[in-house]
Design an enzyme around this catalytic site. Structure first.
Site, mmCIF file in Angstrom:
data_model
loop_
_atom_site.group_PDB
_atom_site.id
_atom_site.type_symbol
_atom_site.label_atom_id
_atom_site.label_comp_id
_atom_site.label_asym_id
_atom_site.label_seq_id
_atom_site.Cartn_x
_atom_site.Cartn_y
_atom_site.Cartn_z
ATOM 1 C CG HIS A 1 -36.484 -7.011 -44.119
ATOM 2 N ND1 HIS A 1 -35.523 -7.464 -44.976
ATOM 3 C CD2 HIS A 1 -36.121 -5.759 -43.768
ATOM 4 C CE1 HIS A 1 -34.600 -6.537 -45.131
ATOM 5 N NE2 HIS A 1 -34.937 -5.480 -44.413
HETATM 6 C C1 UD1 Z 1 -34.748 -2.244 -40.234
HETATM 7 C C2 UD1 Z 1 -34.137 -1.191 -41.171
HETATM 8 C C3 UD1 Z 1 -33.731 -1.833 -42.491
HETATM 9 C C4 UD1 Z 1 -32.876 -3.077 -42.273
HETATM 10 C C5 UD1 Z 1 -33.603 -4.034 -41.329
HETATM 11 C C6 UD1 Z 1 -32.782 -5.269 -41.066
HETATM 12 C C7 UD1 Z 1 -35.057 1.074 -40.874
HETATM 13 C C8 UD1 Z 1 -35.961 2.090 -41.435
HETATM 14 N N1 UD1 Z 1 -35.104 -0.155 -41.465
HETATM 15 O O1 UD1 Z 1 -36.000 -2.681 -40.769
HETATM 16 O O2 UD1 Z 1 -32.998 -0.894 -43.255
HETATM 17 O O3 UD1 Z 1 -32.652 -3.727 -43.525
HETATM 18 O O4 UD1 Z 1 -33.864 -3.345 -40.094
HETATM 19 O O5 UD1 Z 1 -33.478 -6.204 -40.327
HETATM 20 O O6 UD1 Z 1 -34.331 1.356 -39.951
HETATM 21 N N2 UD1 Z 1 -39.492 -6.202 -34.473
HETATM 22 C C9 UD1 Z 1 -39.515 -7.180 -33.500
HETATM 23 N N3 UD1 Z 1 -38.352 -7.530 -32.895
HETATM 24 C C10 UD1 Z 1 -37.158 -6.946 -33.202
HETATM 25 C C11 UD1 Z 1 -37.146 -5.944 -34.193
HETATM 26 C C12 UD1 Z 1 -38.310 -5.591 -34.818
HETATM 27 O O7 UD1 Z 1 -40.554 -7.750 -33.196
HETATM 28 O O8 UD1 Z 1 -36.131 -7.320 -32.620
HETATM 29 C C13 UD1 Z 1 -40.734 -5.858 -35.184
HETATM 30 C C14 UD1 Z 1 -41.482 -4.707 -34.606
HETATM 31 O O9 UD1 Z 1 -42.831 -5.047 -34.580
HETATM 32 C C15 UD1 Z 1 -41.270 -3.592 -35.604
HETATM 33 C C16 UD1 Z 1 -40.993 -4.311 -36.905
HETATM 34 O O10 UD1 Z 1 -40.439 -5.562 -36.530
HETATM 35 O O11 UD1 Z 1 -42.381 -2.757 -35.699
HETATM 36 C C17 UD1 Z 1 -40.044 -3.569 -37.790
HETATM 37 O O12 UD1 Z 1 -38.832 -3.233 -37.105
HETATM 38 P P1 UD1 Z 1 -38.033 -1.892 -37.484
HETATM 39 O O13 UD1 Z 1 -36.841 -1.752 -36.647
HETATM 40 O O14 UD1 Z 1 -38.972 -0.750 -37.546
HETATM 41 O O15 UD1 Z 1 -37.561 -2.077 -38.980
HETATM 42 P P2 UD1 Z 1 -37.111 -3.352 -39.818
HETATM 43 O O16 UD1 Z 1 -38.244 -3.761 -40.669
HETATM 44 O O17 UD1 Z 1 -36.472 -4.394 -38.968
#
Ligand code: UD1
Length: 362
Positions: free
Chosen positions: A205
């Site tokens: 991820h």
């Molecule tokens: C975040 C944390 C990371 C942690 C990870 C655990 C930051 C910078 N990164 O990364 O340190 O290891 O969480 O999972 O804070 N999305 C969904 N549904 C959700 C959540 C996210 O569809 O419930 C999608 C969205 O399109 C989003 C992407 O996943 O753009 C990334 O989510 P984001 O919260 O930005 O960061 P993570 O990659 O999850």
């Protein structure tokens, strides 16, 4: 004493579980604020239910966005919440955008901040998590470090006086859930694997692995080269990017599954031949559960897992096939992550520092 926890992403819900239970035991008033960084059922509410965490008192529903938009949205929303709640401590967890927003919102309002999992460093300034950790540690008043290595990093940055070694709260929850899983394995839904069949668990991820089409294709091809079934537990970020780049996450020995709940994950790791991941938490959980890990990154914050080859870094994907199914190392694992009692140490540290503060302000 009133503590306000700011959480928002999956690993923070896991860390919150033993803390919420300990606060309830020690009659510490606890306000839980969920930023909404993770909002899918499989990434959020399922963990509250499975790990018996009380429902959040306040939900900010910030959702996804670029780093600035996401962090800024949380910061703006937290202002009013923190001003109204006036906690004795704002407790922030780990290294996500929710961590940084919580810390920054609190210091701006002169509210004391404690950082759980302080002092971890990858020394990789490309990682958003590294900015979040460093900035949060320097903003916080109390640094709750999980390991001796983390204490050393904090001392090297001039932060020794604010730091205290409490152990690792993820060890509390991991060992507790492992015992539950072993006591009642039938309670866990089965995986798409035949009895006795060997398999590897994979998760990807990190932005460095998912956000470039060529890199992501190389990672997925490397997983396909492993000579056993590979259960790929698909984080939303991976699903979004793979769809965008037209990369298939299934086929051959590769089987994609939605994210698992915590007990299912522990059970999947226990049953596996090994782990391939870029997750920080999973590297450590695999170590605690005694499974070899191959980490698709140039470095790890959990350097203790590298001892005796329990965890091996393979950022260039050169050796995945042989590493992923290597035998369990013969060496006995050390116990650098504490004895599973870190949450109690956190409650004591918060109480003791609050008393000191009250004495000093008289
Ligand atoms: C975040 C944390 C990371 C942690 C990870 C655990 C930051 C910078 N990164 O990364 O340190 O290891 O969480 O999972 O804070 N999305 C969904 N549904 C959700 C959540 C996210 O569809 O419930 C999608 C969205 O399109 C989003 C992407 O996943 O753009 C990334 O989510 P984001 O919260 O930005 O960061 P993570 O990659 O999850």
């Amino acid at each position: 004493m009133r503590v306000l926890s700011v959480v928002g992403a999956r690993p923070q819900f896991i860390k919150l579980a033993p803390i919420a239970a300990e606060f309830a035991r020690s009659q510490i008033e606890h306000v839980i604020v969920h930023t909404g960084q993770h909002y899918d059922e499989s990434m959020s509410s399922r963990f509250f239910a499975d790990l018996q965490i009380p429902e959040p008192d306040i939900s900010l529903d910030i959702g996804s966005g670029s780093h600035g938009v996401q962090t800024g949205g949380m910061l703006a929303a937290l202002d009013g919440v923190l001003s109204e709640q006036q906690p004795d401590w704002v407790l922030v967890y780990g290294d996500t955008n929710s961590t940084l927003a919580g810390a920054l919102a609190a210091v701006k309002l002169h509210l004391p901040v404690a950082h759980l999992e302080a002092g971890l460093r990858s020394f990789n300034r490309r990682m958003p998590e590294e900015h979040n950790r460093v900035l949060t540690d320097h903003a916080a008043d109390l640094l709750l470090a999980p390991t001796i290595v983390a204490m050393k990093h904090l001392a090297a940055e001039g932060l020794a006086e604010r730091a205290i070694l409490v152990g690792d709260v993820m060890t509390d929850v991991c060992l507790h859930v492992r015992d539950q899983v072993l006591a009642d394995p039938a309670a866990i839904p089965s995986l798409p694997i035949s009895a006795g069949e060997s398999y590897v668990v994979a998760t990807i991820h990190r932005a460095d692995n998912t956000d470039n089409a060529e890199r992501l294709a190389n990672v997925i091809n490397a997983l396909r080269s492993i000579d056993s079934k590979v259960l790929l537990l698909v984080h939303p970020r991976l699903a979004v990017r793979a769809a965008e780049f037209g990369i298939e996450l299934d086929g051959g020995s590769l089987i994609s599954l939605p994210p698992l709940g915590y007990a299912e994950m522990v059970s999947a790791v226990l049953g596996s031949a090994g782990i391939v991941t870029d997750s920080g938490g999973l590297q450590k959980e695999a170590f605690l559960l005694g499974r070899p890990t191959t980490t698709l990154r140039t470095e790890t914050e959990w350097v203790e897992t590298l001892a005796d080859g329990w965890n091996v870094l393979d950022p260039w994907l050169d050796h995945i096939a042989e590493l992923a199914t290597r035998p369990i190392p013969a060496a006995t694992r050390a116990t650098p992550y504490g004895d599973g009692q870190a949450a109690a140490a956190v409650a004591s540290a918060l109480t003791a520092r609050l008393t000191e503060r009250e004495i000093h302000s008289r």
